[in-house]
Write an enzyme that holds these catalytic residues in place. Structure first.
Site, PDB file in Angstrom:
ATOM      1  N   GLU A   2      46.405  19.757  24.382  1.00  0.00           N
ATOM      2  CA  GLU A   2      47.609  19.180  23.774  1.00  0.00           C
ATOM      3  C   GLU A   2      48.012  19.899  22.493  1.00  0.00           C
ATOM      4  O   GLU A   2      49.156  19.795  22.051  1.00  0.00           O
ATOM      5  CB  GLU A   2      47.417  17.687  23.498  1.00  0.00           C
ATOM      6  CG  GLU A   2      46.424  17.367  22.397  1.00  0.00           C
ATOM      7  CD  GLU A   2      46.334  15.868  22.098  1.00  0.00           C
ATOM      8  OE1 GLU A   2      47.384  15.186  22.143  1.00  0.00           O
ATOM      9  OE2 GLU A   2      45.218  15.391  21.847  1.00  0.00           O
ATOM     10  N   HIS A  47      46.340  13.327  25.824  1.00  0.00           N
ATOM     11  CA  HIS A  47      45.492  12.953  24.687  1.00  0.00           C
ATOM     12  C   HIS A  47      44.308  12.100  25.153  1.00  0.00           C
ATOM     13  O   HIS A  47      44.475  11.230  25.993  1.00  0.00           O
ATOM     14  CB  HIS A  47      46.327  12.161  23.675  1.00  0.00           C
ATOM     15  CG  HIS A  47      45.562  11.812  22.434  1.00  0.00           C
ATOM     16  ND1 HIS A  47      45.283  12.738  21.456  1.00  0.00           N
ATOM     17  CD2 HIS A  47      45.007  10.643  22.041  1.00  0.00           C
ATOM     18  CE1 HIS A  47      44.604  12.152  20.491  1.00  0.00           C
ATOM     19  NE2 HIS A  47      44.415  10.885  20.829  1.00  0.00           N
ATOM     20  N   LYS A  73      28.479  36.355  38.061  1.00  0.00           N
ATOM     21  CA  LYS A  73      28.545  36.254  36.605  1.00  0.00           C
ATOM     22  C   LYS A  73      28.920  34.838  36.176  1.00  0.00           C
ATOM     23  O   LYS A  73      28.299  34.267  35.282  1.00  0.00           O
ATOM     24  CB  LYS A  73      29.570  37.242  36.063  1.00  0.00           C
ATOM     25  CG  LYS A  73      29.785  37.156  34.556  1.00  0.00           C
ATOM     26  CD  LYS A  73      31.011  37.959  34.140  1.00  0.00           C
ATOM     27  CE  LYS A  73      32.271  37.346  34.698  1.00  0.00           C
ATOM     28  NZ  LYS A  73      33.483  38.128  34.366  1.00  0.00           N
ATOM     29  N   GLU A 125      30.273  39.052  27.606  1.00  0.00           N
ATOM     30  CA  GLU A 125      29.855  37.948  28.476  1.00  0.00           C
ATOM     31  C   GLU A 125      28.342  37.946  28.689  1.00  0.00           C
ATOM     32  O   GLU A 125      27.695  36.894  28.606  1.00  0.00           O
ATOM     33  CB  GLU A 125      30.585  38.047  29.816  1.00  0.00           C
ATOM     34  CG  GLU A 125      32.063  37.695  29.714  1.00  0.00           C
ATOM     35  CD  GLU A 125      32.833  37.993  30.986  1.00  0.00           C
ATOM     36  OE1 GLU A 125      33.895  37.391  31.178  1.00  0.00           O
ATOM     37  OE2 GLU A 125      32.374  38.840  31.785  1.00  0.00           O
ATOM     38  N   CYS A 146      33.504  42.017  42.787  1.00  0.00           N
ATOM     39  CA  CYS A 146      33.710  40.623  42.370  1.00  0.00           C
ATOM     40  C   CYS A 146      32.707  39.677  43.008  1.00  0.00           C
ATOM     41  O   CYS A 146      32.063  38.887  42.327  1.00  0.00           O
ATOM     42  CB  CYS A 146      35.135  40.187  42.707  1.00  0.00           C
ATOM     43  SG  CYS A 146      35.471  38.461  42.289  1.00  0.00           S
ATOM     44  N   CYS A 152      32.543  38.988  39.221  1.00  0.00           N
ATOM     45  CA  CYS A 152      33.079  37.680  38.839  1.00  0.00           C
ATOM     46  C   CYS A 152      32.244  36.487  39.298  1.00  0.00           C
ATOM     47  O   CYS A 152      31.927  35.604  38.501  1.00  0.00           O
ATOM     48  CB  CYS A 152      34.493  37.505  39.404  1.00  0.00           C
ATOM     49  SG  CYS A 152      35.503  38.981  39.449  1.00  0.00           S
ATOM     50  N   TYR A 206      34.627  43.126  27.985  1.00  0.00           N
ATOM     51  CA  TYR A 206      34.313  41.743  28.361  1.00  0.00           C
ATOM     52  C   TYR A 206      32.968  41.620  29.048  1.00  0.00           C
ATOM     53  O   TYR A 206      32.276  40.609  28.889  1.00  0.00           O
ATOM     54  CB  TYR A 206      35.440  41.150  29.223  1.00  0.00           C
ATOM     55  CG  TYR A 206      35.587  41.771  30.593  1.00  0.00           C
ATOM     56  CD1 TYR A 206      34.931  41.223  31.693  1.00  0.00           C
ATOM     57  CD2 TYR A 206      36.394  42.884  30.804  1.00  0.00           C
ATOM     58  CE1 TYR A 206      35.067  41.771  32.952  1.00  0.00           C
ATOM     59  CE2 TYR A 206      36.528  43.446  32.056  1.00  0.00           C
ATOM     60  CZ  TYR A 206      35.871  42.887  33.129  1.00  0.00           C
ATOM     61  OH  TYR A 206      36.004  43.441  34.374  1.00  0.00           O
TER      62      TYR A 206
END
Length: 478
Positions: free
Chosen positions: A456, A451, A56, A195, A48, A53, A191
């Site tokens: 939302e 909003h 990346k 990615e 990681c 992670c 992934y």
């Protein structure tokens, strides 16, 4: 003699070591060379921090800035027609940050009282670990003993055995390239492949993504997978599905040609394989102590408490191939430390684990996919919304966001929430808490939205797009 010996200083191993030491245990943590980068990618913090992670995500940020600069013109910013990128600066700053994090991890371990030992650990017997030197100045042939041993050695990239595999790089090497390739072929459908396809495209590369299956990101919701594929193609990524390389050849000018099983040839300056990662169990000596591996993929077999088939030996993280995510390894390591030395009974929970894919646009997901929901529940309502994010109402970009909510009609319980669009990971993290607490669709409907925001939309979808009854899609409930 140690109370706990940990082999592997990745996320799970570091967390288990630190928490165990905090509970008063005497802990040794074994990890190869602390230097990072070619040819040795292993370092404190594990995949990681060093080749996963963290770097990346930094590269994702940088690649997305090219799009932001393009969109800025629609908001009145005068930007030059040609913007140059300095790959060397990116790599140098990334390396600096990773080095800083390595230091943070080392200091955390030191302050916790953990003995960090540099070298390669392997079993002599169930309580004895041999430490092989990884550098000439380290003492060789040392052994240590412990009451309990934890294996946390993670996983390692897998490259299929095809002609020319020696010319290919993996995600490990991709973090240390000296320059951005002008043309790159990325092979894989997970992934990591997706990615990196988006990352290199953002830095200006001509990207071809090859995947042998019908659609990439197997295991994710089908609507989300198809939506992202369309978005990536709109971005300019050449997505070639049901395509598998047969060989890779190096040309005299130093470039490469990838020949597919269909006989098609794609030229590239770099070929990257992201076809999965295997549990990193080689040379651990597991056969000598009787630790059982799963026949499917060689992962270490563990029970609900992360105990292997040997009573005093445990395993956490990617090496067990349960859910291969950094936060899951942290959770498993923490639970184990609390159970063994903290006087608590903690089994890791792998239910409702949220996940993200940092593609462009990103994916955020938690709970059941549509495909799994209709297998487990008789009546499922599907709420679905596709819209142009507000940012792009002025840029004219064709990109759209997709959001889905899956609900058990009979209980009103929300089964899964999925999103592909800007800030998906940030949005889904909060929704994961709601699902962990057992939220119903009525709870979503009773929540007032923020909003204007994309988030939302999750509390304003009132009518199902369609239903599934006993696995069959219907427009209305019978």
């Amino acid at each position: 003699m140690y109370d706990l010996i940990v082999i592997g200083a990745g996320s799970g191993g570091v967390r288990a070591s630190r928490i165990s030491a905090g509970h008063g245990a005497k802990v040794a943590l074994i990890e190869p060379s602390l230097s990072h980068g070619p040819p040795n990618f292993s370092a404190v913090g594990g995949t990681c921090v060093n080749v996963g992670c963290v770097p990346k995500k930094l590269m994702v940020y940088g690649s997305h800035m090219s799009h932001d600069l393009h969109y800025a013109k629609s908001y009145g910013w005068h930007t030059p027609d040609h913007v140059a990128h300095d790959w060397g600066t990116l790599m140098a700053n990334k390396d600096k940050e990773i080095s800083r994090l390595n230091g943070v991890y080392i200091n955390m371990l030191k302050n916790s009282g953990v003995d960090l030992i540099q070298g390669f650990g392997s079993f002599v017997d169930a309580h004895t670990v041999a430490i092989k030197a990884d550098q000439a100045e380290n003492p060789a042939g040392r052994t240590i003993t412990g009451d309990k041993v934890l294996i946390a050695t993670g996983s390692w990239p897998f490259v299929p055995d095809i002609p020319g595999k020696e010319y290919c790089v993996t995600s490990n090497e991709a973090f240390y390239l000296r320059e951005c390739p002008k043309r790159i072929v990325i092979v894989g459908g997970g992934y990591i492949a997706v990615e990196f396809a988006c990352i290199f495209k953002g830095y200006g590369a001509d990207v071809t993504l090859m995947y042998r299956g019908e659609m990439f990101l197997r295991g994710f919701d089908d609507d989300i997978r198809r939506h992202l594929c369309t978005e990536m193609q709109e971005l300019g990524v050449h997505v070639q599905l049901q395509t598998n390389p047969a060989k890779v050849e190096k040309k005299e000018d130093g470039t490469y040609e990838v020949t597919t099983e269909k006989g098609e040839v794609v030229a590239a300056d770099l070929v990257m394989y992201a076809t999965g990662r295997n549990p990193n169990v080689k040379a651990l000596g597991l056969e000598a102590v009787g630790v059982e591996l799963l026949p499917k993929n060689g992962a270490i077999k563990v029970d609900a408490y992360s105990r292997t088939t040997v009573d005093n030996i445990y395993a956490v993280g990617d090496v067990t191939d349960r859910i291969n995510l950094t936060p899951v390894a942290l959770h498993e390591g923490h639970c184990l430390a609390d159970t063994l030395f903290g006087g608590k009974d903690r089994k890791p929970c792998h239910d409702l684990v949220a996940a993200a894919v940092f593609s462009q646009p990103p994916i955020g997901t938690v709970g059941l996919t549509t495909e799994r929901a209709i297998q487990r529940h008789e009546r499922v309502a599907v709420y679905k919304s596709t819209f142009r994010p507000m940012l792009h109402t002025m840029t004219g970009a064709a990109t759209k966001a997709l959001m889905k909510i899956l609900v058990d009609v009979d209980t009103d319980k929300v089964l899964g929430v999925h999103m592909c669009g800007p800030d998906a990971a940030e949005i889904i993290q909060g929704i994961a808490i709601a699902l962990k607490m057992g939220a119903t669709k009525a709870d979503f409907d009773a929540t007032i939205g923020i909003h204007p925001s994309s988030a939302e939309e999750f509390v304003t979808m009132r009518s199902p797009a369609y239903y599934y009854v006993k696995g069959e899609k219907v427009e209305k409930l019978p």
